[in-house]
Design a protein around this motif. Structure first.
Motif, PDB file in Angstrom:
ATOM      1  N   MET A   1      16.410  -5.847  -5.728  1.00  0.00           N
ATOM      2  CA  MET A   1      16.293  -5.519  -7.163  1.00  0.00           C
ATOM      3  C   MET A   1      14.831  -5.577  -7.623  1.00  0.00           C
ATOM      4  N   SER A   2      14.151  -6.661  -7.197  1.00  0.00           N
ATOM      5  CA  SER A   2      12.752  -6.818  -7.614  1.00  0.00           C
ATOM      6  C   SER A   2      11.874  -5.720  -7.034  1.00  0.00           C
ATOM      7  N   GLY A   3      12.209  -5.293  -5.778  1.00  0.00           N
ATOM      8  CA  GLY A   3      11.453  -4.215  -5.147  1.00  0.00           C
ATOM      9  C   GLY A   3      11.600  -2.918  -5.894  1.00  0.00           C
ATOM     10  N   SER A   4      12.845  -2.589  -6.283  1.00  0.00           N
ATOM     11  CA  SER A   4      13.081  -1.334  -7.011  1.00  0.00           C
ATOM     12  C   SER A   4      12.435  -1.395  -8.390  1.00  0.00           C
ATOM     13  N   MET A   5      12.417  -2.588  -9.000  1.00  0.00           N
ATOM     14  CA  MET A   5      11.785  -2.751 -10.316  1.00  0.00           C
ATOM     15  C   MET A   5      10.275  -2.541 -10.204  1.00  0.00           C
ATOM     16  N   ALA A   6       9.674  -3.076  -9.146  1.00  0.00           N
ATOM     17  CA  ALA A   6       8.230  -2.894  -8.937  1.00  0.00           C
ATOM     18  C   ALA A   6       7.901  -1.422  -8.724  1.00  0.00           C
ATOM     19  N   GLN A   7       8.772  -0.728  -7.968  1.00  0.00           N
ATOM     20  CA  GLN A   7       8.577   0.708  -7.752  1.00  0.00           C
ATOM     21  C   GLN A   7       8.682   1.481  -9.059  1.00  0.00           C
ATOM     22  N   ALA A   8       9.629   1.047  -9.905  1.00  0.00           N
ATOM     23  CA  ALA A   8       9.818   1.718 -11.201  1.00  0.00           C
ATOM     24  C   ALA A   8       8.576   1.569 -12.078  1.00  0.00           C
ATOM     25  N   PHE A   9       8.017   0.335 -12.098  1.00  0.00           N
ATOM     26  CA  PHE A   9       6.794   0.104 -12.874  1.00  0.00           C
ATOM     27  C   PHE A   9       5.641   0.947 -12.331  1.00  0.00           C
ATOM     28  N   ALA A  10       5.523   0.988 -10.988  1.00  0.00           N
ATOM     29  CA  ALA A  10       4.450   1.770 -10.364  1.00  0.00           C
ATOM     30  C   ALA A  10       4.604   3.257 -10.661  1.00  0.00           C
ATOM     31  N   HIS A  11       5.870   3.727 -10.659  1.00  0.00           N
ATOM     32  CA  HIS A  11       6.124   5.138 -10.941  1.00  0.00           C
ATOM     33  C   HIS A  11       5.829   5.468 -12.404  1.00  0.00           C
ATOM     34  N   ASN A  12       6.201   4.544 -13.302  1.00  0.00           N
ATOM     35  CA  ASN A  12       6.000   4.788 -14.739  1.00  0.00           C
ATOM     36  C   ASN A  12       4.533   4.729 -15.143  1.00  0.00           C
ATOM     37  N   PHE A  13       3.755   3.898 -14.454  1.00  0.00           N
ATOM     38  CA  PHE A  13       2.336   3.724 -14.801  1.00  0.00           C
ATOM     39  C   PHE A  13       1.584   5.057 -14.659  1.00  0.00           C
ATOM     40  N   LEU A  14       1.076   5.569 -15.783  1.00  0.00           N
ATOM     41  CA  LEU A  14       0.349   6.847 -15.844  1.00  0.00           C
ATOM     42  C   LEU A  14       1.172   8.041 -15.309  1.00  0.00           C
ATOM     43  N   GLY A  15       2.485   7.901 -15.360  1.00  0.00           N
ATOM     44  CA  GLY A  15       3.398   9.033 -15.146  1.00  0.00           C
ATOM     45  C   GLY A  15       3.204   9.792 -13.848  1.00  0.00           C
ATOM     46  N   HIS A  16       2.938  11.102 -13.969  1.00  0.00           N
ATOM     47  CA  HIS A  16       2.870  11.990 -12.802  1.00  0.00           C
ATOM     48  C   HIS A  16       1.480  12.073 -12.182  1.00  0.00           C
ATOM     49  N   SER A  17       0.563  11.217 -12.606  1.00  0.00           N
ATOM     50  CA  SER A  17      -0.782  11.229 -12.019  1.00  0.00           C
ATOM     51  C   SER A  17      -0.691  10.889 -10.527  1.00  0.00           C
ATOM     52  N   PRO A  18      -1.622  11.407  -9.700  1.00  0.00           N
ATOM     53  CA  PRO A  18      -1.583  11.094  -8.263  1.00  0.00           C
ATOM     54  C   PRO A  18      -1.729   9.592  -8.012  1.00  0.00           C
ATOM     55  N   ARG A  19      -1.214   9.130  -6.874  1.00  0.00           N
ATOM     56  CA  ARG A  19      -1.274   7.697  -6.536  1.00  0.00           C
ATOM     57  C   ARG A  19      -2.712   7.196  -6.455  1.00  0.00           C
ATOM     58  N   TRP A  20      -3.600   8.033  -5.844  1.00  0.00           N
ATOM     59  CA  TRP A  20      -4.996   7.595  -5.713  1.00  0.00           C
ATOM     60  C   TRP A  20      -5.642   7.396  -7.081  1.00  0.00           C
ATOM     61  N   TYR A  21      -5.215   8.212  -8.072  1.00  0.00           N
ATOM     62  CA  TYR A  21      -5.769   8.084  -9.424  1.00  0.00           C
ATOM     63  C   TYR A  21      -5.291   6.775 -10.055  1.00  0.00           C
ATOM     64  N   LYS A  22      -3.997   6.480  -9.918  1.00  0.00           N
ATOM     65  CA  LYS A  22      -3.443   5.231 -10.467  1.00  0.00           C
ATOM     66  C   LYS A  22      -4.134   4.025  -9.834  1.00  0.00           C
ATOM     67  N   ALA A  23      -4.312   4.101  -8.505  1.00  0.00           N
ATOM     68  CA  ALA A  23      -4.969   2.999  -7.790  1.00  0.00           C
ATOM     69  C   ALA A  23      -6.412   2.824  -8.266  1.00  0.00           C
ATOM     70  N   SER A  24      -7.080   3.956  -8.542  1.00  0.00           N
ATOM     71  CA  SER A  24      -8.475   3.901  -9.026  1.00  0.00           C
ATOM     72  C   SER A  24      -8.556   3.158 -10.350  1.00  0.00           C
ATOM     73  N   ILE A  25      -7.650   3.472 -11.275  1.00  0.00           N
ATOM     74  CA  ILE A  25      -7.669   2.833 -12.601  1.00  0.00           C
ATOM     75  C   ILE A  25      -7.401   1.331 -12.477  1.00  0.00           C
ATOM     76  N   VAL A  26      -6.418   0.955 -11.657  1.00  0.00           N
ATOM     77  CA  VAL A  26      -6.134  -0.475 -11.436  1.00  0.00           C
ATOM     78  C   VAL A  26      -7.356  -1.151 -10.822  1.00  0.00           C
ATOM     79  N   GLY A  27      -7.968  -0.479  -9.841  1.00  0.00           N
ATOM     80  CA  GLY A  27      -9.178  -1.020  -9.211  1.00  0.00           C
ATOM     81  C   GLY A  27     -10.302  -1.215 -10.212  1.00  0.00           C
ATOM     82  N   PHE A  28     -10.478  -0.237 -11.129  1.00  0.00           N
ATOM     83  CA  PHE A  28     -11.512  -0.343 -12.171  1.00  0.00           C
ATOM     84  C   PHE A  28     -11.288  -1.597 -13.028  1.00  0.00           C
TER      85      PHE A  28
END
Length: 500
Positions: A1-28
């Protein structure tokens, strides 16, 4: 359950933006805190500015409001600036916010008139070079008094209308009935060549129109949001702004129009394609039927919009009120006299402007960080240490390069604020201050046509419904803008350096 919830949060964060873009913002966000605590606020401030420029440059991956907003919320939490400093910045630039809130919405209610003008132009002028020239000039003229984004929106609406009519007729459908026009599957083979030629024809017209908004937008106080911002800092009204900028803006406008004609005549950089005869026949028949069916109420609405346009131009020329309030007056006049009394229809007019208005607040938050950390002070001091006659040209180049990859409103906000601080501190005369302000204004407006990142009208065109229909990609747009970038950039720099 926690794994699917984490995936849901990751998917929702900045929507359809590419993964590398989401990772860049978190890294910033992580990097900013580490740099602030280990190196210091100046290094963290510069990092924040570069990250924000990255979000502007990657606007096609994600609208910059969300990632830029996250960066600025963090900056406030880390005390790199304060909510009060941001509020003071907003109050100082309130006329620009008023312009975006009401002027863009006001012009929305003039769309029928503007569409009518552009439609008549397309079908009434046979010579492609003359048509391109008139499209470019009309876009420039309208952008000098209206908002460049709105003028671009009108040209896009006209192009989508023309494209859909021809595509539906060629596919055997009723042009007045809603049907799919983005799919070529049902298009007979004999129409494919005409459609490809029509796409190239529309591409060139839309690019001429978009460049026209930049040529006209630089000329007046309301042509671009940064013009009003600079005019507000300088205390210039509409007529005074026009006269101050004219030694640069008018020669560039003339050169831009000459470039437009030459590109069509020489057929370079993807220009010069003619409107196919079959397509012209279809569009002319449709327009004739449309005119025959226009009701007296619709004709009366066009007259009201025309009268409102004249009132708008006069109101701006004589500075009867703050620019945004003139836009609000236009909204009241047109809606009252054309029978638009439904709240939902009025609300639609504000849709285009509000995302950019919100983004502008984030711009001003970045400027508040730059102020508090004095990030640009060494750069401005370096420019001001140059001989006085070299300073305008250097500012033009610096603004132009940054505006081509970033947003020109953001760049203008930074530079005019820093130069004004130097003026207040007694480092230059009022006359020299005005010269530098003109260099900043023209530098952010002219070379920024190089990429869609620099000009909001270009980015709007690239992300619009028409771009995939006419095969207008980022690379093709940059390529088609090259001759304009060279002419406008070089002549603009020369005029700023030697004619002011």
């Amino acid at each position: 359950m926690s794994g699917s919830m984490a995936q849901a949060f990751a998917h929702n964060f900045l929507g359809h933006s590419p993964r590398w873009y989401k990772a860049s913002i978190v890294g910033f966000l992580i990097l900013n805190a580490l740099v602030l605590w280990t190196v210091g606020p100046v290094a963290a401030g510069w990092l924040l500015v570069l990250e924000f420029i990255f979000t502007l440059a990657m606007a096609l991956k994600c609208y910059p409001l969300m990632p830029g907003g996250l960066l600025l919320i963090e900056a406030l939490l880390l005390k790199m600036t304060t909510p009060q400093a941001l509020y003071d910045e907003l109050i100082h630039n309130f006329p620009v916010i008023l312009l975006l809130m009401f002027m863009v919405a006001g012009i929305y209610f003039m769309k029928d008139l503007l569409l009518f003008l552009f439609s008549r132009l397309l079908l009434g002028v046979r010579s492609k070079a003359l048509l391109a020239l008139m499209f470019c000039f009309l876009s420039a003229f309208l952008s000098a008094f209206l908002d460049a984004l709105t003028v671009t929106a009108v040209i896009i609406s006209a192009a989508v209308g023309f494209y859909s009519v021809y595509h539906r007729v060629a596919s055997g459908n009723d042009p007045r009935q809603d049907s799919e026009f983005s799919d070529d599957q049902h298009l007979p083979k004999l129409h494919h060549d005409d459609l490809d030629q029509f796409r190239a024809f529309l591409r060139s017209l839309l690019m001429h129109g978009a460049v026209g908004t930049a040529l006209g937008g630089v000329c007046t106080l309301v042509g671009e949001p940064q013009n009003l911002l600079i005019g507000h800092e300088m205390g210039w009204h509409f007529a005074e702004f026009f006269l101050k900028v004219a030694p640069v803006s008018l020669p560039v406008l003339a050169a831009g129009l000459v470039t437009c004609v030459l590109l069509e005549k020489l057929r370079w950089f993807g220009y010069g394609t003619l409107l196919p005869d079959n397509v012209r026949a279809v569009l002319a028949n449709y327009a004739a039927e449309d005119n025959a069916e226009r009701t007296s109420r619709q004709r009366a609405a066009l007259l009201v919009q025309g009268a409102a346009a004249l009132i708008l131009i006069a109101g701006l020329a004589f500075h009867i009120a703050e620019v945004g309030l003139i836009g609000l007056m236009v909204i009241v006049l047109i809606t009252a006299f054309t029978g638009i009394t439904d709240e939902h229809r009025i609300g639609n007019a504000f849709k285009d402007a509000m995302p950019f208005t919100a983004l502008l607040v984030v711009f001003f938050a970045v400027v508040a960080v730059i102020h508090d950390q004095q990030l640009f002070t060494p750069l401005i001091q370096w420019v001001l240490a140059l001989p006085a006659d070299q300073q305008p040209g250097m500012l033009f180049i610096a603004n132009g390069l940054l505006s081509a990859i970033s947003d020109n409103v953001f760049v203008a906000t930074i530079y005019i604020t820093e130069v004004k601080q130097a003026f207040i501190s007694g480092h230059m005369s009022r006359e020299h201050f005005e010269t530098l302000a003109i260099a900043i204004n023209t530098g952010t407006n002219l070379p920024s046509v190089a990429t869609p990142n620099g000009q909001a009208a270009f980015l709007f065109l690239l992300t619009s419904a028409i771009a995939p229909l006419i095969r207008l990609s980022y690379g093709r747009m940059v390529w088609m803008a090259v001759p304009y970038t060279v002419v406008m950039g070089v002549l603009g720099w020369y005029a700023v350096s030697f004619w002011l």
